[in-house]
Design an enzyme around this catalytic site. Structure first.
Site, PDB file in Angstrom:
ATOM      1  N   HIS A  26       1.937   2.113   4.099  1.00  0.00           N
ATOM      2  CA  HIS A  26       1.078   3.907   4.067  1.00  0.00           C
ATOM      3  C   HIS A  26       0.767   4.275   6.209  1.00  0.00           C
ATOM      4  CE1 HIS A  26      -3.318   6.058   4.536  1.00  0.00           C
ATOM      5  NE2 HIS A  26      -3.122   5.284   3.418  1.00  0.00           N
ATOM      6  N   HIS A  85     -11.233  -2.334   2.175  1.00  0.00           N
ATOM      7  CA  HIS A  85     -11.101  -1.059   1.839  1.00  0.00           C
ATOM      8  C   HIS A  85     -12.350  -1.075   0.062  1.00  0.00           C
ATOM      9  CE1 HIS A  85      -8.655   3.229   1.586  1.00  0.00           C
ATOM     10  NE2 HIS A  85      -9.906   3.416   1.212  1.00  0.00           N
ATOM     11  N   CYS A  88      -6.212   3.277  -3.694  1.00  0.00           N
ATOM     12  CA  CYS A  88      -6.142   2.490  -3.509  1.00  0.00           C
ATOM     13  C   CYS A  88      -7.481   1.174  -4.028  1.00  0.00           C
ATOM     14  CB  CYS A  88      -6.067   2.786  -1.941  1.00  0.00           C
ATOM     15  SG  CYS A  88      -6.548   1.465  -1.566  1.00  0.00           S
ATOM     16  N   ASP A 127       0.038  -1.410  -5.498  1.00  0.00           N
ATOM     17  CA  ASP A 127      -1.340  -0.950  -5.398  1.00  0.00           C
ATOM     18  C   ASP A 127      -1.324   0.297  -6.267  1.00  0.00           C
ATOM     19  OD1 ASP A 127      -0.638   0.687  -3.284  1.00  0.00           O
ATOM     20  OD2 ASP A 127      -2.889   0.701  -1.995  1.00  0.00           O
ATOM     21  N   ASP A 173       1.016  -1.341   0.404  1.00  0.00           N
ATOM     22  CA  ASP A 173      -0.015  -0.339  -0.764  1.00  0.00           C
ATOM     23  C   ASP A 173       1.225   1.193  -0.089  1.00  0.00           C
ATOM     24  OD1 ASP A 173      -1.639   2.175   0.472  1.00  0.00           O
ATOM     25  OD2 ASP A 173      -2.876   1.012   2.452  1.00  0.00           O
TER      26      ASP A 173
END
Length: 521
Positions: free
Chosen positions: A242, A142, A86, A300, A46
């Site tokens: 992230h 997500h 994302c 991603d 991420d």
């Protein structure tokens, strides 16, 4: 007699060229020529950048020895594309369709938003379940969680362990409840509520342990207790690296401090993820699953400007520049026929939906945007893909089309959120070339005049991979041609599913014991 049957099965397998691990036990009733379905492990990082993995790192600083070894002994993917942010990337991977077709191509889904991946779209684990797979998602979902039936356990996964949203504090496993959902982002401030689940149960009792280490341990436990004869799909949807930039000191201390605040921690998070990947691979070997496993790693989207490094490419996450959509990746497997090379064929993340489904014995629906690229990767065959939509957003505040076709890349419309949010632009610099601090004094940064916001851009990536020479004015016919092609591909696309209202009933503090909980939309 059984011994004789087994010996005959073994000899037939040898005679017809089938690897021993693909020859079923003759006493099982199955065909001796039926191939064993591979285990599939998909690692998705991420907000990591192109330069953040060892095989691309131009600084020599990044420490990713496990990923480097897997990549260099497998196949390095050099022309693989994802979505700029994302949620759209995850929707594209799990459905095989470009994200705009699902209504999720506009932006990420904040926890309080009543948006989700529609059940109209059957997702990869649902197909794999029908083919005999056991499916696990570890990490972030997500794709919406305002209703239980759109969360992982209702979408083909046997287990889910991690946040249902996009990120959480890594130690208290919570996300802010006070949100302002503007037309681009969910902005967070205020009291925190838990977003970490073990299937449907809220995970209060592991607070204080880094979420990524919990996820790694669960993956190793699942593998250790898995029957190797049953095919497994393991979707490792890492939240790292992230933000928030939190990591045990042993990883931070592997790097020197830099002038960029939190970059040392960010890099430590990348190395922690690398350690997870190495440990999970070792777990596959310990349970006799590795020989039958296909391992894929991708980012991603691009990195976050001065943190995740997309150098030497232009841009970062949230833009369709190469630094936002070109993802480092690799495929590693004993099942590959050709290894130890760099694959330069054009691949899109939707292609892994089609590839995984085909490897599992399924047949992808011809309407999807993805295509089976196993032979492209395993045999280094020429890809038949020449075209892909890199980004398509029809939301009225940020309309944008970006298409890649035969080496030409068109970007038309609202391509840079950060330039429209000036408080973020100096930090993220999403439309620029941002070298790592170690190269700031020596990097050859393209000398390109700053263009007005949202200028139409056309690049010939075959000669200009760094996107320095905008050909739009000199090649209007090509601009018109690509725009028409993109509009044809996008015909019939639904409106973005991005409601701005925050329902009162979503409040996790008022209604759900300080826990983000589905069931309110």
């Amino acid at each position: 007699m059984k011994l004789v049957i087994l010996l005959l099965a073994f000899l037939l397998g040898k005679a017809y060229g089938f690897p021993e691990r693909y020859v079923r036990n003759a006493g099982s009733g199955g065909s001796s020529e039926e191939k064993k379905k591979p285990h599939i492990v998909f690692f998705l990082a991420d907000n990591a950048g192109w330069n953040d993995v060892g095989w691309n790192d131009l600084t020599g600083v990044m420490k990713t020895p496990n990923m480097d070894a897997l990549a260099r002994s497998g196949v390095i993917l050099n022309q693989t594309y994802v979505q700029p942010i994302c949620t759209p990337t995850r929707a594209a991977f799990l459905t095989g369709y470009y994200a705009f077709r699902t209504g999720l191509g506009h932006a990420v889904i904040p926890p309080a938003m009543p948006s989700y991946l529609s059940r109209e779209f059957k997702v990869l684990p649902e197909y794999l379940k029908e083919l005999g797979y056991t499916n696990h998602i570890l990490g972030k979902w997500h794709l919406g969680a305002c209703r239980w039936d759109v969360t992982p356990r209702w979408r083909g996964f046997d287990t889910h362990y991690g946040p249902q949203g996009g990120f959480c504090d890594y130690y208290n496993h919570s996300v802010s409840t006070h949100q302002v959902i503007n037309q681009l982002f969910g902005l967070y401030s205020g009291p925190m509520a838990l977003d970490f689940r073990d299937n449907t149960g809220a995970m209060f009792h592991h607070k204080g342990t880094h979420a990524s280490e919990l996820i790694e341990k669960r993956a190793i436990d699942l593998i250790a207790n898995h029957n190797p004869d049953v095919p497994m799909f393991l979707y490792m949807a890492f939240a790292v690296p992230h933000s928030p930039y939190q990591v045990p000191d042993r990883y931070t201390n592997m790097y020197e401090p830099t002038p960029v605040n939190n970059l040392q921690k960010y890099r430590g998070m990348v190395t922690m993820m690398d350690q997870h990947i190495g440990n999970i691979t070792n777990a596959l070997k310990a349970n006799d699953m590795y020989e039958d496993t296909v391992i894929v790693y991708l980012n991603d989207n691009g990195g976050v400007g001065r943190f995740g490094s997309s150098w030497p490419y232009r841009g970062a996450l949230a833009t369709p520049f190469e630094g936002g959509v070109k993802a480092p990746g690799f495929v590693h497997s004993p099942l590959l026929e050709k290894t130890g090379y760099v694959n330069n064929e054009l691949i899109h993340i939707t292609d892994f939906f089609a590839t995984f489904l085909t490897l599992a014995g399924g047949t992808p629906d011809p309407s999807i945007d993805g295509m089976n690229v196993w032979d492209v990767i395993s045999k280094n065959k020429k890809s038949t893909r020449n075209t892909m939509i890199l980004h398509l957003d029809t939301h009225p505040v940020s309309p944008c089309i970006s298409i890649l076709d035969d080496g030409y890349k068109l970007i038309k419309g609202f391509y840079d959120a950060a330039r429209n949010l000036s408080s973020l632009y100096d930090l993220i610099r999403t439309d620029d070339w941002i070298p790592p601090p170690e190269l700031s004094d020596t990097a050859d940064i393209p000398d390109v005049p700053e263009e007005p916001k949202n200028t139409t851009m056309l690049f010939d990536l075959s000669v200009d991979p760094l996107e320095t020479n905008n050909l739009a004015e000199s090649m209007p016919e090509k601009v018109a041609e690509l725009l028409q092609l993109a509009e044809e591909i996008a015909a019939g696309a639904p409106d973005p599913f991005f409601p701005l209202e925050i329902p009162d009933v979503s409040d996790p503090i008022a209604f759900y014991n300080n826990t983000w909980t589905p069931g309110w939309c």
